[in-house]
Design an enzyme around this catalytic site. Structure first.
Site, PDB file in Angstrom:
ATOM      1  N   VAL A  61       0.844  -1.205   0.000  1.00 56.79           N
ATOM      2  CA  VAL A  61       0.000   0.000   0.000  1.00 56.79           C
ATOM      3  C   VAL A  61       0.875   1.249   0.000  1.00 56.79           C
ATOM      4  O   VAL A  61       0.594   2.236  -0.698  1.00 56.79           O
ATOM      5  CB  VAL A  61      -0.941   0.007   1.227  1.00 56.79           C
ATOM      6  N   ASP A 108       1.127  23.465 -43.376  1.00 57.49           N
ATOM      7  CA  ASP A 108       0.678  24.043 -44.632  1.00 57.49           C
ATOM      8  C   ASP A 108       0.854  25.550 -44.563  1.00 57.49           C
ATOM      9  O   ASP A 108       0.841  26.149 -43.483  1.00 57.49           O
ATOM     10  CB  ASP A 108      -0.801  23.720 -44.875  1.00 57.49           C
ATOM     11  N   ASP A 479      -1.676  12.405   0.047  1.00 60.50           N
ATOM     12  CA  ASP A 479      -0.958  12.285  -1.222  1.00 60.50           C
ATOM     13  C   ASP A 479      -1.789  12.779  -2.405  1.00 60.50           C
ATOM     14  O   ASP A 479      -1.324  13.563  -3.228  1.00 60.50           O
ATOM     15  CB  ASP A 479      -0.554  10.824  -1.468  1.00 60.50           C
TER      16      ASP A 479
END
Length: 653
Positions: A61, A108, A479
């Site tokens: 984990v 182009d 986190d």
């Protein structure tokens, strides 16, 4: 031509990272599981196996950055949204990131680098009204209610030119009804229409002067048809070159009379024995923003390349205005390209930045030659025949205004405004996205490394520093939110003054591997130090080896790691620069800081929740202050390291 498309650089790097993390997680879990069983003092029991298995799971984990996939997806989605507001419609989520590492942009000319607002400004020929009649009738543009032509820009310019001379298209069509035609074709660069004028059959042909002149045997001198001579051909070609040198697009017209309607209407049958009428020079002004965009490309280390069906001299003149080339020797024609083998083109591709009189298949060769050189290449296109080159390019760009449905469907990105500057904006956005993804990856990996190192150290020393539920909380709250906020970070000021990154470089390039390592160790050391302080306050001893569980030590470690990772997320706003010199504020990051701090404090100070998390219920405010100070030290440490890094890179240059 068979067109192929592969994975983007980001997809490749994340795939590599996923494999690396998988091997690391499996290795750590196996090692810790075996180590715990082999060092067990009381023998292997079912309870020991279960506890050891739970430790291994907690390590897994801690090691896996669960928020990484979410961060990447949201970063790319935000980029797509931002680009849509700037006229770039992203059809593939990873397309913006690919443009971020683009090294060559093949564009182009008409409508992308120029305004696509053609206007006839010069003519040559002995009968201007006959020239205007031929040009207007041999086109498919039609005037609207304001008498302004609607249709393909070049043909609109010709119809407007005739209208200005009093030759209105509806009246001309009534006088010269069309009875047959040979549509324009990019290969032969000509278009032919056949008309019935009061019983007389007359044909008009328009197209590229050099191609049209090959089919002319006569010359209209204003009153009669005279034979075409070499002197007349030189005169016409000189006028064509003069127009091209002045950045004008030149189109010539010719005619032919028939006794009756031609039985065969193929181009090969109609377009011969023509009588030359004259030539028109049209200007298509360059986009002012394209000049700035080309300059920005150069500063960013990106090579802009112009591809056009126009005459070489016209292409060179416009490319010089744009700053794409400085000399005509940097141009190449489609005919010259045909004489080169693929290996010759590969060896000489870097000599040319302008391609004139090209066919769609030439675009594929140009893209493949640059790709063989290892360059990430973008290609624009609008016609059906451009689909192959757009598909082959690392990123295909379709035109939203002039592009066909086929082109748009195979493109990775569609320009709503057909503007080269929009491509450059996408490059900048792509670089920002990749930078932010790297920041999030570094933050997540350093954070997860600190969790693994903390648990690994505690396991080796025989005490429990964090429970699996603590790791889940840290990974999901502390986190994820800051990592997602880093995706919203604005670009660095020098982002378009850096050279393009090498698409082959690893995800840990430019010192990121070292930074993840030392930052992971730093966060782990602070967390272990916090546990030791809590352990001392709880049990009155600094010796944690083989000690019983310490609620205050575990609470200090849990709180410190949460706060340290929150503070560390601010370090990640810039890789090597000082966060105090970073312009602007990331309000999303401040919001995640406030949210994580509030929720974590609730877990620590609300007793029922603290009990669920196996934390101390008598945790004091003084301990909170100590944890806060330890966590804040991460900014001080990283700022010092960044200072030395800046000095190192400055001396290295």
């Amino acid at each position: 031509t068979k067109a192929e498309s592969g994975q983007t650089p980001l997809q490749i790097k994340l795939g590599q990272l996923s494999r690396i993390l998988t091997y690391i997680v499996i290795g750590i879990c196996i090692f810790m599981f075996g180590f715990s069983l082999l060092t067990a003092k009381s023998g292997i029991t079912p309870e020991l196996v279960l506890n050891t298995f739970m430790v291994a799971v907690s390590l897994a984990v801690a090691a896996i950055p669960e928020g990484l996939a979410t961060v990447v997806t949201i970063s790319l989605s935000i980029g797509v949204t931002k680009m849509s507001r700037r006229n770039a419609v992203i059809r593939k989520l990873t397309a913006v990131e690919t443009l971020g590492c683009a090294q060559v942009i093949c564009s182009d000319k008409t409508g992308t680098l120029t305004q696509n607002r053609m206007t006839v400004v010069r003519t040559a020929g002995r009968d201007e009204k006959l020239l205007a009649t031929a040009m207007s009738l041999c086109s498919d543009a039609e005037p609207d209610e304001t008498e302004k032509a609607v249709g393909e820009p070049t043909e609109c310019a010709l119809v407007n030119f005739a209208t200005a001379l009093g030759l209105k298209k509806p009246a001309l069509k009534a006088e010269y009804p069309r009875i047959a035609e040979a549509p324009f074709d990019s290969m032969r660069k000509l278009m032919t229409t056949v008309h019935n004028h009061n019983g007389e059959i007359i044909q008009f042909t328009k197209g590229a002067p050099d191609e049209l002149l090959k089919r002319c045997t006569g010359y209209f001198d204003g009153s009669k048809v005279v034979p075409m001579t070499d002197a007349l051909r030189r005169e016409i070609l000189a006028e064509n070159k003069s127009m091209a040198d002045d950045a004008l697009r030149a189109l010539a017209a010719a005619m032919r009379t028939w006794d009756e309607k031609p039985a065969i209407t193929t181009p090969e049958y109609l377009e011969q024995n023509l009588t030359y009428i004259g030539i028109t020079g049209m200007i298509d002004p360059v986009r002012p923003e394209a000049i700035a965009a080309v300059k920005e490309c150069r500063e960013a280390g990106i090579r802009p390349i112009m591809i056009t069906g126009d005459h070489r001299d016209t292409a060179v003149a416009i490319a010089k205005q744009l700053g794409i080339i400085s000399d005509a020797s940097e141009s190449l024609t489609g005919a010259e390209l045909n004489e080169m083998s693929d290996d010759e083109l590969y060896n000489n591709i870097d000599k040319y930045s302008v391609y004139a009189r090209v066919q769609p298949e030439h675009k594929v060769r140009i893209v493949k030659a640059w790709q063989r050189r290892g360059k990430v290449t973008a290609m624009t296109g609008d016609g059906v025949n451009d689909a192959a080159s757009i598909k082959t390019a690392d990123i295909g760009v379709g035109m939203g205004i002039t592009g066909t449905d086929v082109t748009k469907n195979v493109a990775d990105m569609v320009l709503a405004d057909d503007n080269f500057a929009t491509i450059v904006s996408a490059v900048e956005e792509g670089r920002r996205i990749y930078d932010n993804i790297r920041k999030a990856i570094q933050f997540l990996l350093a954070s997860n490394a600190s969790e693994v190192l903390s648990i690994f150290t505690a396991t080796l020393l025989g005490f429990t520093i964090l429970e699996p539920v603590h790791l889940l909380w840290i990974n999901l709250i502390t986190d994820c939110f800051p990592a997602l906020s880093l995706a919203m970070e604005r670009e660095d000021d020098d982002i378009m003054r850096r050279p393009p990154r090498n698409p082959k470089e690893g995800i840990f390039a430019n010192g990121m591997g070292f930074e993840v390592a030392y930052q992971g160790v730093m966060l782990a050391a602070i967390t272990v130090a916090a546990y030791c302080i809590g352990h001392f306050r709880d049990l009155g001893t600094w010796n944690v080896i083989g000690s019983a569980a310490s609620p205050h030590g575990m609470t200090m470690a849990f709180l410190t790691m949460n706060l340290a990772e929150i503070f560390h997320s601010f370090n990640m706003r810039t890789q090597h620069g000082s966060i105090f010199a970073k312009k602007g504020q990331n309000m999303w990051l401040w919001g995640s800081f406030a949210l994580a701090l509030l929720l974590t404090s609730a877990v620590v100070f609300i007793d029922p929740i603290a009990e669920v998390f196996s934390l101390a219920t008598d945790f004091g405010f003084d301990e909170f202050v100590i944890a806060f100070a330890l966590a804040l030290s991460t900014i001080v440490i990283v700022e010092i390291v960044k200072c030395f890094q800046r000095m190192y890179y400055k001396n290295k240059r």
